[in-house]
Design an enzyme around this catalytic site. Structure first.
Site, PDB file in Angstrom:
ATOM      1  N   ARG A 196      25.287  -0.106 -37.412  1.00 61.12           N
ATOM      2  CA  ARG A 196      25.420   1.211 -38.059  1.00 61.12           C
ATOM      3  C   ARG A 196      26.775   1.357 -38.739  1.00 61.12           C
ATOM      4  O   ARG A 196      26.868   1.907 -39.835  1.00 61.12           O
ATOM      5  CB  ARG A 196      25.190   2.339 -37.060  1.00 61.12           C
ATOM      6  CG  ARG A 196      23.735   2.457 -36.621  1.00 61.12           C
ATOM      7  CD  ARG A 196      23.548   3.507 -35.555  1.00 61.12           C
ATOM      8  NE  ARG A 196      24.333   3.153 -34.386  1.00 61.12           N
ATOM      9  CZ  ARG A 196      24.961   4.010 -33.595  1.00 61.12           C
ATOM     10  NH1 ARG A 196      24.924   5.299 -33.837  1.00 61.12           N
ATOM     11  NH2 ARG A 196      25.634   3.604 -32.545  1.00 61.12           N
ATOM     12  N   ASN A 208      20.029   4.325 -34.545  1.00 58.53           N
ATOM     13  CA  ASN A 208      19.387   3.477 -33.549  1.00 58.53           C
ATOM     14  C   ASN A 208      18.094   4.127 -33.096  1.00 58.53           C
ATOM     15  O   ASN A 208      17.991   5.350 -33.029  1.00 58.53           O
ATOM     16  CB  ASN A 208      20.294   3.292 -32.331  1.00 58.53           C
ATOM     17  CG  ASN A 208      21.435   2.344 -32.583  1.00 58.53           C
ATOM     18  OD1 ASN A 208      21.436   1.586 -33.545  1.00 58.53           O
ATOM     19  ND2 ASN A 208      22.429   2.386 -31.717  1.00 58.53           N
TER      20      ASN A 208
END
Length: 89
Positions: A19, A37
């Site tokens: 990320r 996620n």
């Protein structure tokens, strides 16, 4: 011409800075969208911009040392009005 893609990433994609790298590079490239996620261990992303620049982001992610993308499911979706790329929780 801008497009928007919904992409699901599978492999070693959580706990490896995915990320962070996605957000950093997408902002640098001027893309918009988000990344987060998922509970099943995958990572979900919506990204919007020029197709070639989205490809640059994906290539960058594939080249990261600890990230191992084994599979990507992607589809084109409708464009959205937004100003930035961000991490979602």
């Amino acid at each position: 011409m801008n497009i928007r893609k919904h992409i699901q990433f599978y492999g070693r994609v959580q706990g490896v800075g995915f990320r962070y790298h996605a957000t950093y590079k997408a902002r640098f490239l001027g893309l918009t969208g988000w990344v987060r996620n998922c509970y099943d261990g995958s990572v979900e992303m919506e990204v919007q911009g020029e197709p070639e620049i989205i490809d640059d982001l994906l290539l960058y992610l594939h080249r990261q040392r600890f990230i191992r993308i084994e599979r990507m499911d992607e589809e084109k979706i409708d464009l959205k009005e937004e100003r930035e790329f961000k991490e979602r929780w």
